[in-house]
Structure formats: structure tokens, C-alpha cells
Write an enzyme that holds these catalytic residues in place. Structure first.
Site, PDB file in Angstrom:
ATOM      1  N   THR A  27       2.797  -8.598  11.640  1.00 37.53           N
ATOM      2  CA  THR A  27       3.022  -7.245  11.463  1.00 37.53           C
ATOM      3  C   THR A  27       1.752  -7.061  10.194  1.00 37.53           C
ATOM      4  O   THR A  27       0.956  -8.095  10.323  1.00 37.53           O
ATOM      5  CB  THR A  27       4.318  -6.760  10.418  1.00 37.53           C
ATOM      6  OG1 THR A  27       4.266  -5.640  10.166  1.00 37.53           O
ATOM      7  CG2 THR A  27       4.321  -7.751   9.409  1.00 37.53           C
TER       8      THR A  27
ATOM      9  N   LYS B 235       4.538  -6.706   3.994  1.00 35.47           N
ATOM     10  CA  LYS B 235       4.222  -5.285   3.716  1.00 35.47           C
ATOM     11  C   LYS B 235       4.015  -4.580   4.798  1.00 35.47           C
ATOM     12  O   LYS B 235       3.637  -5.024   5.897  1.00 35.47           O
ATOM     13  CB  LYS B 235       2.877  -5.084   2.767  1.00 35.47           C
ATOM     14  CG  LYS B 235       1.644  -5.468   3.697  1.00 35.47           C
ATOM     15  CD  LYS B 235       0.181  -4.973   2.940  1.00 35.47           C
ATOM     16  CE  LYS B 235       0.542  -3.282   2.986  1.00 35.47           C
ATOM     17  NZ  LYS B 235       0.141  -2.607   4.122  1.00 35.47           N
TER      18      LYS B 235
ATOM     19  N   ASN C   9       0.670  11.244   6.605  1.00 36.68           N
ATOM     20  CA  ASN C   9      -0.735  10.954   7.754  1.00 36.68           C
ATOM     21  C   ASN C   9      -1.677  12.118   7.701  1.00 36.68           C
ATOM     22  O   ASN C   9      -2.545  11.966   8.276  1.00 36.68           O
ATOM     23  CB  ASN C   9      -0.119  10.214   8.926  1.00 36.68           C
ATOM     24  CG  ASN C   9       0.221   8.870   8.590  1.00 36.68           C
ATOM     25  OD1 ASN C   9      -0.384   7.873   7.937  1.00 36.68           O
ATOM     26  ND2 ASN C   9       1.419   8.458   9.127  1.00 36.68           N
TER      27      ASN C   9
ATOM     28  N   GLU D 265       6.910   4.570   7.673  1.00 31.63           N
ATOM     29  CA  GLU D 265       6.313   5.952   7.148  1.00 31.63           C
ATOM     30  C   GLU D 265       7.232   7.076   7.487  1.00 31.63           C
ATOM     31  O   GLU D 265       7.376   7.340   8.887  1.00 31.63           O
ATOM     32  CB  GLU D 265       4.951   6.206   7.436  1.00 31.63           C
ATOM     33  CG  GLU D 265       4.140   5.121   6.606  1.00 31.63           C
ATOM     34  CD  GLU D 265       2.510   5.429   7.137  1.00 31.63           C
ATOM     35  OE1 GLU D 265       1.787   5.151   6.395  1.00 31.63           O
ATOM     36  OE2 GLU D 265       2.318   5.832   8.097  1.00 31.63           O
TER      37      GLU D 265
ATOM     38  N   THR E 131       0.739  -1.179  -0.098  1.00 33.49           N
ATOM     39  CA  THR E 131       0.053  -0.141  -0.005  1.00 33.49           C
ATOM     40  C   THR E 131       0.848   1.342  -0.033  1.00 33.49           C
ATOM     41  O   THR E 131       1.141   1.673  -1.037  1.00 33.49           O
ATOM     42  CB  THR E 131      -0.970  -0.099   1.143  1.00 33.49           C
ATOM     43  OG1 THR E 131      -0.350  -0.207   2.562  1.00 33.49           O
ATOM     44  CG2 THR E 131      -2.057  -1.291   0.954  1.00 33.49           C
TER      45      THR E 131
ATOM     46  N   SER F  77      -6.707  11.047   2.363  1.00 37.83           N
ATOM     47  CA  SER F  77      -7.199   9.869   1.580  1.00 37.83           C
ATOM     48  C   SER F  77      -8.544  10.083   0.801  1.00 37.83           C
ATOM     49  O   SER F  77      -9.407  10.762   1.326  1.00 37.83           O
ATOM     50  CB  SER F  77      -7.146   8.425   2.211  1.00 37.83           C
ATOM     51  OG  SER F  77      -7.839   8.676   3.350  1.00 37.83           O
TER      52      SER F  77
END
Lengths: 407, 407
Positions: B192, B181, B402, B279, B155, B407
């Protein structure tokens, strides 16, 4: 440092009989402003206090813990710019020497002098500066007001934070004033960074401690800026007794309810001010959890939400990302049933019964998130437990303050 | 999205006999890349798995939990771009319909088809797209390799993450390949985000599950990017048995140690890759805690350090702010004695015995912090407990991903 966009105007604070303040400037850091605060308290002043739950507390915190059972105070000394935490024997000796100097100046026993320090960890408080600060501040006793004290106890705070409340007790109006500093390393587990409360009420040490403990539980212990708990968190509350009403010694005494309510109101104001000055804060977020199995469970779920970096960044971006609320509920480890959960942003029901509400309209939620004060309500649908906590969003400002700036 | 500066090259991965992969592109999001991954597993493939501890798991996680006790797998279907979490009955039905379609295509029972989805929370998986994805991926079985699968399950990942290891068992070389991922909402509490492991080893379901549980405990359960635990965390490990050696059914069987070690090595590689793609990550941070009262206590202290926003921002800024380590130890709530604590950055002892070391020279520490891999070691001086965890720094990149992106 720019002033927080969530800053509130400094309130009008009446003097408290029995409280005299002096401040001083010594070079703990390269600040030119005052950074030592001395408060002289009238003979007979009662003290209550709560300190950090950190396993690595500062010597000032340890000294407070030693002295609090005595319940009596004549002096408070606060250093800003150096927390004196994790400084071994040198730091302990410096804190003791400074308290002894205050005791000498005020003509009292050192066990009635309370200390607090805030700032960088790991550098022993320079004892010569600490003593010079006491002498200078003592010479200026009575020249500083609560606003000056607010400035003098601050570190990365962007605005002075104080509040006031009052109560009628036995025909006398008593006043409570509080000052507080933040503004990072805020996830108090007894108290926030440093908070000092002063009142002229007449109250026994045991009852005053009981009132403070209850007030802190739903206020200072319900805020978080960054989930990091300080080594120096201290709240001290001083009651000079100058109001002259009959001594309150039990919650059954007339007026005790009023004093407790005024203290809780004051603590709530102060705690929210700390969040309003959270590092990088652009939005104040109130998280309410209802329907938990009990209040403790509700508190833990609320703090899981309030500490979620993903939720806090989403709110910073004005994103009604309620999926991140689900995530934060889910990770809290508390009883929760996905299909009983409901979530509101502001007054808008967003999700319930395990999914988004039919015909969900994001427009009112987006409008709510555009404001500076965001309310988030989660009902777990399981029981009577409830809690309310406050936090702020997580922004580039937080990163800049803590990463880009090298102290 | 820029590739993480901590990215590693994609490893050479041998094929695993009994594993065929196909990918497909369906518009869960406006991506043009493939986002549906189908894996066909040979008859007799054994499966082990661990899923999130979230109280609000996705239907895919619930389906995995239901099917794992059977220990047998013929298919794996992964959707990227939609996590299908918190989607109520519609999401549950979509996940079941997709698994049924896979079972139909592969000619097996649906209870041997495992599902995982990752992406936005709260939007039911569109069942028509999910079924079309299965059909398309099935038609392309055998055309995709592990690299293609890595891309297809990702993603916000910035680079494909895979690892390989091997073991000699009864004269046969067995291969283990894993893909994983990230890269936000990472504080796995069993696994995870999504990790899939494939081997040709011959192993009983019970032993395979035992090996996976042990491997995950010190690898996937020891990483954190942002302290936020996903609703979808899943690790599934498939053993096709194609290597043909004698079945391993107990840790006492010859070769079982080797397989367990290879699995643990693989999981460690994969877990650290997730952190390397955290991230906004600019630095990989390894936190080792020794001298705790027991291993569990060491783990909790290590995670308190690894989750501290203040420490993570300090390291982002190259600031050897060991006071924030003291703070994070202190807030963990575990047994700790300030005056027994010692702290190292890299190989340099910075603090011990309740204070900074005499003659502390920051130069070697600053040089260490300038690198991309930071090692932080804390000894609590209390007992034999130890733990090691991995995290990354907290940077403007995390906030941008973030908060700034809606989104």
C-alpha cells in the site's frame, strides 16, 4: 433530472426508406412516457450487430447472438425500464414470447426479430406488459420518428441522442441515422448500452458486419463513463437496401469505402454523445495516447487514464493535476518509461523527460480546464502506437444519481 | 478533515528493542506538524520490502529496489507532503542526498538507508529542507513513539493507523508493530501507499522477504479504495534481531510458522486500516469470492466487484443492488456462468441459479447494509478458487476530497 450541460441539440434526421417506428407506454416502471419501441424493417433488410463481452449477458443479448449470423432482420423491439438481465428462465421466456409476438404482427419468422432491453437488473420482463407493448406499438407503426424513439429507449438519459451521416454510392445518396442511449454502467466492450443504426444502403450481411466491427473498435469501444460494463450492451445496424444502388459485398466495391467512413463517423458521433450524457458529467474529456509500442497498448493506457477516479475528480475540480496522469500511465501495466513521457493539457506541454517543463505556466492550462471540453495528450515516446478515447469527469452528480437515489 | 467514521482506537504498542524514532517539522507544505520521520535500526537489522508495480515509480522506490537485495538496514527516512515522484534528475539527487545525510548521521553505509516519500507528485523534494529534516529528526531520536511516527508519515489520513502482533519463538516472545498511511490512490500492486513493520525477531533476509511477500499477497494486495495505484507504494519490514532467539532461516525452522502467521495477521490489520481510512469511506466492505476456477481468478473477480463505482455507490446509499454485483462479475473477464452464480449480502442469500431467490426478503439485507461493515459473498459454482478483498464505499466525501479541494 437536469439536462446534461454537455447536451447537444437534436439533429435533423431524414426518414430512412424501409424503416417504420411505433412506440408504446406500458408500466414497466411508474413512467408515463413511452418505453416500448417497435421498428418494422422492410423485407430484405440486412443486420449487423455487436453485443457485450459480459459473462452474464441478458437473454436479449443471447437472442441477438443467436440470430445475427442469419444477417436478416424484419423487426426490432426495445424495452426501457427493465433490462431483463439475470432473470433466469422466466426472463428468457418473456424475451422469446415478445419476439414471437412481433414476428406474428409483422408476418415474419422470429429469427428476424431482434430484441434489446435496458433498465433494472434482476426483474423478469413482465410478459403480459411486454406483449401489450408490442400490440400497442404495432398499432402505432409509422406515427413515431427517430426523436420519439430516442425518448422511448432512454432510462437515466438526460437528453435524446442521435446522429446522422451520409455517403454517395453509385450515384445514390445513402443516409445513415443512429440513436443511442446511456448513461451509466458505460465501459462498453463491444458496444455501448444500446445503439441502433439505420440506413437505406444496399450491403451484404458479411460486409456490413465487417464495417460495423471496424467502426465500433475506434468509437463505442473507446468510451467510458465509469468503467462498469453493462450486461446488455448492444449495437445493431440495419440496412434496408432502399437506396437501390448496386449491392456492396466487398471493401473493394466502389462506394464501400464511403459507406464505411460514414458508418464510422456516425458511430463516433453517437459514442461521444453517450459520454456527453454520462451520469453527472460536467466536462467531456478526450484522451489521446501516442508513442506507445502498438495501438493496443496505447488503448489500454488511454483507458487507464480515462478510468482513473483521481484524474476524473481532478478535472471536475479544474485541477491540472498531471501527477495523476503519471500515476494512471504507471498503473496501466503497459510498457512506459517515466523519463520519456510527455503530457499536454489542451495545447500546453506540461511535463516531459521525467518532470514538469521548465517555467511551467499553469494559466493556459487552467483556462483550458475551465471549458466543457478537455483534451489530454500523453506521448509515451516508445513507438508508433496511438489511441483516442473519451470519458467525462467524476462529480457529485454521479454519486447522487447512484447512491442517494434508491431505485 | 473529519475523522473517518470507521476509525479504530490506536492500539497499545510495546517498544521494539533496536528501533529508535525521531520526527521533525520542515515546510514541505504549510503544515505545522512533523512530516519527516527518521528511524534508527540496530546494527544487524534485516530488511524485506515490496514496492509498487507502477511503471512510473518514485526515485525513493527505485532506491529501495536497489538496496533491498542487500537485506541489511540501519536507517529509514520518510517524507510526507511531497512524494518526489516524476521529478527527474533533481528528485533523484535529492533522495540520494537525503539518504547520504542519514548514513552520515548514523555512521553507516548509504546502502543501508531506506527512503520513502508521499504527497504531491511532480515537485522535486527540496534538498535543503530534506537535509534539515534529517538533522532535526536525528537530534530528537528516541523522543518519538509509534503514534508520533504514524502522525508524521500521514497525508490525507484522518486517523493514525497501527497494529501489533506477537509470536513465541524458541521460548522468546517476539513483537511485531506496524504503521501505515493511506488513504487515496489505493489499489496496491505489491504494497500500500507506505507501510513500515518493525520486529525484534531474528530472521534471515531471504526468509523475511519470503514471509513478507506471502503476507502481502493476501493483505495489502487485496485492498482497493479507488482502483488507482500509487507511484510510491512501499512496504518495508525490519527485524532487529534483539529478541535473541535462534536465527530463523527456513520455514522448516521451529517458530518460523508462528512468525509468518504473526506477520500475516499484522499485515491484514494494517491493510484493513487503510481501507477504513479510505477517502470518503463510510462503510468497510469485505468481498469474498468462492467457487472460481482458481484463486487468481477469484481475486480478479473480487477486485472487479470491489472496484465497481456503481456497486460502491449503491452500498453508500444502502441499496442492496445485487444486479450491480452480477454486472461486476460479468465484466471481470474471468470464467463465470450466470446460471451457477449465487450472491449473499451479509448472511442472506439474495440470488442464485440465474435469478433472485424465491420469496426474497430485503429486510435483513437492508439491516445489514445499514451497518458500517458490509460483507458480500459471491460463489461462482465452478471450482475451488477463493479470494477475499476489502474496499470501502464511494461517497460524496471522495469527490469533495479530490475535486473540490484544489491542492
Amino acid at each position: 433530472m437536469d439536462i446534461s450541460p454537455l447536451a447537444l441539440p437534436f439533429p435533423a434526421l431524414a426518414p430512412i426508406a424501409g424503416v417504420r417506428i411505433g412506440t408504446a407506454s406500458v408500466p414497466y416502471k411508474r413512467w408515463t412516457r413511452d418505453c416500448v419501441t417497435l421498428v418494422e424493417l422492410a423485407e430484405g433488410t440486412v443486420v449487423a450487430g455487436l453485443t457485450t463481452q459480459s459473462k452474464c449477458p441478458s437473454p436479449e443479448v443471447e437472442l441477438c447472438r443467436t440470430k445475427l449470423p442469419g444477417g436478416q432482420a424484419r423487426g426490432l423491439i426495445v424495452n426501457a425500464g427493465n433490462s431483463n438481465a439475470f432473470t433466469g428462465m422466466a426472463g428468457r421466456q418473456a424475451a422469446e414470447a415478445q419476439a414471437a409476438r412481433v414476428a406474428e404482427r409483422l408476418g415474419c419468422s422470429a429469427d428476424r426479430v431482434f430484441s434489446a432491453s435496458t433498465g433494472v437488473i434482476g426483474v423478469p420482463l413482465p410478459v403480459d406488459l411486454a406483449l401489450a407493448g408490442v400490440d400497442q406499438a404495432h398499432a402505432r407503426l409509422g406515427q413515431a420518428d427517430f426523436l420519439a424513439a430516442c425518448h422511448s429507449i432512454g432510462t437515466t438519459d438526460t437528453f435524446p441522442k442521435a446522429a446522422t451521416s451520409s455517403a454517395m454510392i453509385g450515384g445514390a445518396r445513402v443516409t445513415l441515422n443512429g440513436i443511442v442511449k446511456g448513461s451509466g454502467m458505460i465501459a462498453p466492450d463491444m458496444a455501448t448500452m444500446l445503439g441502433f443504426i439505420f440506413t437505406d444502403a444496399v450491403v451484404s450481411p458479411a460486409l456490413w458486419q465487417q464495417m460495423l466491427r471496424a467502426a465500433v473498435a475506434t468509437t463505442f469501444n473507446c468510451i467510458t463513463v465509469d468503467s462498469d460494463t453493462s450486461t446488455s450492451d448492444t449495437v445493431l445496424a440495419f440496412a434496408t437496401g432502399a437506396a437501390g444502388h448496386a449491392m456492396l459485398a466487398s471493401m473493394d466495391d466502389p462506394g464501400a469505402d464511403a459507406l464505411a467512413a460514414a458508418l464510422a463517423d456516425l458511430c463516433r458521433q453517437l459514442a461521444i454523445l453517450v459520454v456527453r450524457d454520462g451520469e453527472g458529467a460536467q466536462k467531456l474529456i478526450e484522451v489521446t495516447v501516442t508513442g506507445a509500442v502498438d495501438d493496443g497498448s496505447a488503448h489500454r493506457v488511454a483507458m487507464s487514464i480515462a478510468n482513473s477516479p483521481l484524474l476524473k475528480t481532478a478535472i471536475a475540480g479544474g485541477d491540472a493535476n498531471w501527477g495523476r496522469v503519471v500515476m494512471a500511465v504507471g498503473k496501466a501495466g503497459e510498457p512506459a518509461e517515466r523519463d520519456l513521457l510527455s503530457i499536454r493539457f489542451g495545447d500546453t506541454l506540461v511535463a516531459q523527460a521525467g518532470g514538469v517543463v521548465p517555467g511551467y505556466d499553469e494559466a493556459p492550462v487552467a483556462a483550458h480546464l475551465d471549458g466543457q471540453e478537455v483534451r489530454l495528450t500523453v506521448d509515451l515516446g516508445l513507438g508508433p502506437g496511438r489511441a483516442r478515447v473519451w470519458t467525462c469527469d467524476l462529480t457529485h452528480g454521479y454519486i447522487s444519481i447512484n447512491a442517494d437515489y434508491r431505485s
